[in-house]
Design a protein around this motif. Structure first.
Motif, PDB file in Angstrom:
ATOM      1  N   ASP A  84       0.775  -1.272   0.054  1.00  0.00           N
ATOM      2  CA  ASP A  84      -0.104  -0.033   0.000  1.00  0.00           C
ATOM      3  C   ASP A  84       0.821   1.282  -0.183  1.00  0.00           C
ATOM      4  N   ARG A  85       1.977   1.300  -0.012  1.00  0.00           N
ATOM      5  CA  ARG A  85       3.052   2.112  -0.020  1.00  0.00           C
ATOM      6  C   ARG A  85       3.807   2.491  -1.426  1.00  0.00           C
ATOM      7  N   LEU A  86       3.626   1.550  -2.463  1.00  0.00           N
ATOM      8  CA  LEU A  86       4.430   1.556  -3.933  1.00  0.00           C
ATOM      9  C   LEU A  86       4.146   2.847  -4.340  1.00  0.00           C
ATOM     10  N   GLY A  87       2.874   3.581  -4.612  1.00  0.00           N
ATOM     11  CA  GLY A  87       2.684   4.723  -5.329  1.00  0.00           C
ATOM     12  C   GLY A  87       3.688   5.839  -4.607  1.00  0.00           C
ATOM     13  N   GLU A  88       3.537   6.046  -3.470  1.00  0.00           N
ATOM     14  CA  GLU A  88       4.226   7.210  -2.653  1.00  0.00           C
ATOM     15  C   GLU A  88       5.834   6.868  -2.795  1.00  0.00           C
ATOM     16  N   THR A  89       6.018   5.442  -2.756  1.00  0.00           N
ATOM     17  CA  THR A  89       7.632   5.312  -2.898  1.00  0.00           C
ATOM     18  C   THR A  89       8.170   5.579  -3.985  1.00  0.00           C
ATOM     19  N   LEU A  90       7.535   5.383  -5.140  1.00  0.00           N
ATOM     20  CA  LEU A  90       7.965   5.425  -6.301  1.00  0.00           C
ATOM     21  C   LEU A  90       7.962   6.974  -6.584  1.00  0.00           C
ATOM     22  N   VAL A  91       7.014   7.703  -6.407  1.00  0.00           N
ATOM     23  CA  VAL A  91       6.818   9.351  -6.618  1.00  0.00           C
ATOM     24  C   VAL A  91       8.073   9.724  -5.994  1.00  0.00           C
ATOM     25  N   ALA A  92       8.280   9.607  -4.668  1.00  0.00           N
ATOM     26  CA  ALA A  92       9.309  10.235  -3.768  1.00  0.00           C
ATOM     27  C   ALA A  92      10.822   9.939  -4.291  1.00  0.00           C
ATOM     28  N   HIS A  93      10.955   8.688  -4.922  1.00  0.00           N
ATOM     29  CA  HIS A  93      11.937   8.244  -5.503  1.00  0.00           C
ATOM     30  C   HIS A  93      12.371   9.187  -6.814  1.00  0.00           C
ATOM     31  N   PHE A  94      11.391   9.207  -7.615  1.00  0.00           N
ATOM     32  CA  PHE A  94      11.615  10.088  -8.838  1.00  0.00           C
ATOM     33  C   PHE A  94      11.776  11.481  -8.358  1.00  0.00           C
ATOM     34  N   ILE A  95      11.188  12.027  -7.765  1.00  0.00           N
ATOM     35  CA  ILE A  95      11.266  13.423  -7.304  1.00  0.00           C
ATOM     36  C   ILE A  95      12.929  13.590  -6.655  1.00  0.00           C
ATOM     37  N   ARG A  96      13.314  12.836  -5.832  1.00  0.00           N
ATOM     38  CA  ARG A  96      14.761  12.836  -5.324  1.00  0.00           C
ATOM     39  C   ARG A  96      15.619  12.817  -6.568  1.00  0.00           C
ATOM     40  N   ARG A  97      15.491  11.801  -7.462  1.00  0.00           N
ATOM     41  CA  ARG A  97      16.467  11.617  -8.614  1.00  0.00           C
ATOM     42  C   ARG A  97      16.336  13.106  -9.340  1.00  0.00           C
ATOM     43  N   TRP A  98      15.038  13.546  -9.802  1.00  0.00           N
ATOM     44  CA  TRP A  98      15.253  14.692 -10.583  1.00  0.00           C
ATOM     45  C   TRP A  98      15.855  16.023  -9.863  1.00  0.00           C
ATOM     46  N   GLU A  99      15.529  16.204  -8.609  1.00  0.00           N
ATOM     47  CA  GLU A  99      15.984  17.242  -7.763  1.00  0.00           C
ATOM     48  C   GLU A  99      17.129  17.289  -7.040  1.00  0.00           C
ATOM     49  N   GLY A 100      17.750  16.025  -6.813  1.00  0.00           N
ATOM     50  CA  GLY A 100      18.853  15.877  -5.902  1.00  0.00           C
ATOM     51  C   GLY A 100      20.000  15.408  -6.749  1.00  0.00           C
ATOM     52  N   ASP A 101      20.190  14.983  -7.904  1.00  0.00           N
ATOM     53  CA  ASP A 101      21.278  14.394  -8.321  1.00  0.00           C
ATOM     54  C   ASP A 101      21.469  15.019  -9.634  1.00  0.00           C
ATOM     55  N   PRO A 102      22.474  15.921 -10.002  1.00  0.00           N
ATOM     56  CA  PRO A 102      22.947  16.430 -11.131  1.00  0.00           C
ATOM     57  C   PRO A 102      22.726  15.621 -12.446  1.00  0.00           C
ATOM     58  N   ALA A 103      23.626  14.616 -11.967  1.00  0.00           N
ATOM     59  CA  ALA A 103      23.753  13.428 -13.142  1.00  0.00           C
ATOM     60  C   ALA A 103      22.318  12.970 -13.635  1.00  0.00           C
ATOM     61  N   ASP A 104      21.211  13.146 -13.078  1.00  0.00           N
ATOM     62  CA  ASP A 104      20.089  12.739 -13.524  1.00  0.00           C
ATOM     63  C   ASP A 104      19.325  13.536 -14.402  1.00  0.00           C
ATOM     64  N   ASP A 105      19.997  14.649 -14.926  1.00  0.00           N
ATOM     65  CA  ASP A 105      19.725  15.728 -15.857  1.00  0.00           C
ATOM     66  C   ASP A 105      19.476  14.710 -17.164  1.00  0.00           C
ATOM     67  N   ALA A 106      20.059  13.647 -17.181  1.00  0.00           N
ATOM     68  CA  ALA A 106      20.030  12.779 -18.605  1.00  0.00           C
ATOM     69  C   ALA A 106      18.501  12.330 -18.708  1.00  0.00           C
ATOM     70  N   LEU A 107      17.828  12.150 -17.677  1.00  0.00           N
ATOM     71  CA  LEU A 107      16.284  11.808 -17.770  1.00  0.00           C
ATOM     72  C   LEU A 107      15.724  12.687 -18.449  1.00  0.00           C
ATOM     73  N   LEU A 108      15.953  14.008 -17.891  1.00  0.00           N
ATOM     74  CA  LEU A 108      15.050  15.156 -18.568  1.00  0.00           C
ATOM     75  C   LEU A 108      15.459  15.649 -19.861  1.00  0.00           C
TER      76      LEU A 108
END
Length: 201
Positions: A84-108
């Motif tokens: 029952d926490r899969l959705g929140e876990t995935l969204v939190a993970h993606f937000i951290r990826r986009w906003e916390g690690d400059p290397a992940d600009d590749a996805l954007l």
């Protein structure tokens, strides 16, 4: 003057540093200009090297782009996440990826270029097909159902990135991450574990 051993980089280390510098410059240039407009010459200038060096390490623009956007989403192990926490876990993970690690600009960078270049769009499709689909397969063993659920999850993840990072939609940019985790997470949770109406193709 005596040159110490630490003052001269070994060739292998210099080579690794050059490769990394080219990739950093390529990611920034592809993100700013898109795949079609970015040039090897501009990337080389950004990296402070001769264009021939870019070709030496990466061959051509297509190969350089593939290296620059070699994205590992690093999806959390869903077996360790309460169902029952899969959705929140995935969204939190993606937000951290986009906003916390400059290397992940590749996805954007992929997201910015996918609308105008089919090869880029296929690369982005492949990333989500290969890395998000297994999350849905942990919920259902039916491949067709898993594919649909993974696709629905992708609409939320990519839509959120588009609105928050690229279009800079003011209410979404201003929203606190924990608000997005709860709100978008509820939708992703439904996509993963809720009933699917209609008939699967």
């Amino acid at each position: 003057m005596v040159v110490g051993m630490n003052d001269v980089q070994p060739p292998a280390r210099r080579s690794d540093a050059t490769r990394a510098g080219i990739l950093r410059a390529a990611r920034a240039r592809f993100a700013a200009d898109g795949y079609q407009r970015a040039t090897i010459r501009a990337i080389a200038a950004d990296a402070g090297i001769d264009p021939s060096m870019v070709m030496r390490y990466y061959g051509n623009k297509a190969q350089l782009f593939a290296a620059a956007v070699d994205v590992d989403l690093r999806i959390p192990d869903v077996a360790r996440v309460p169902r029952d926490r899969l959705g929140e876990t995935l969204v939190a993970h993606f937000i951290r990826r986009w906003e916390g690690d400059p290397a992940d600009d590749a996805l954007l960078t992929l997201l910015r270029s996918a609308a105008t270049d089919e090869s880029v769009a296929e690369r982005l499709r492949g990333i989500f097909r290969e890395q998000v689909a297994p999350v849905a397969l942990a919920v259902t063993a039916d491949p067709a159902e898993a594919a649909l659920r993974a696709g629905l999850v992708a609409t939320s993840m990519l839509g959120l990135a588009l609105c928050r990072q690229i279009l800079m939609l003011p209410p979404i940019v201003a929203a606190a991450p924990d608000v997005l985790v709860v709100q978008v997470g509820a939708t992703v949770q439904r996509y993963l574990t809720g009933p699917l109406g209609g008939v699967l193709p």
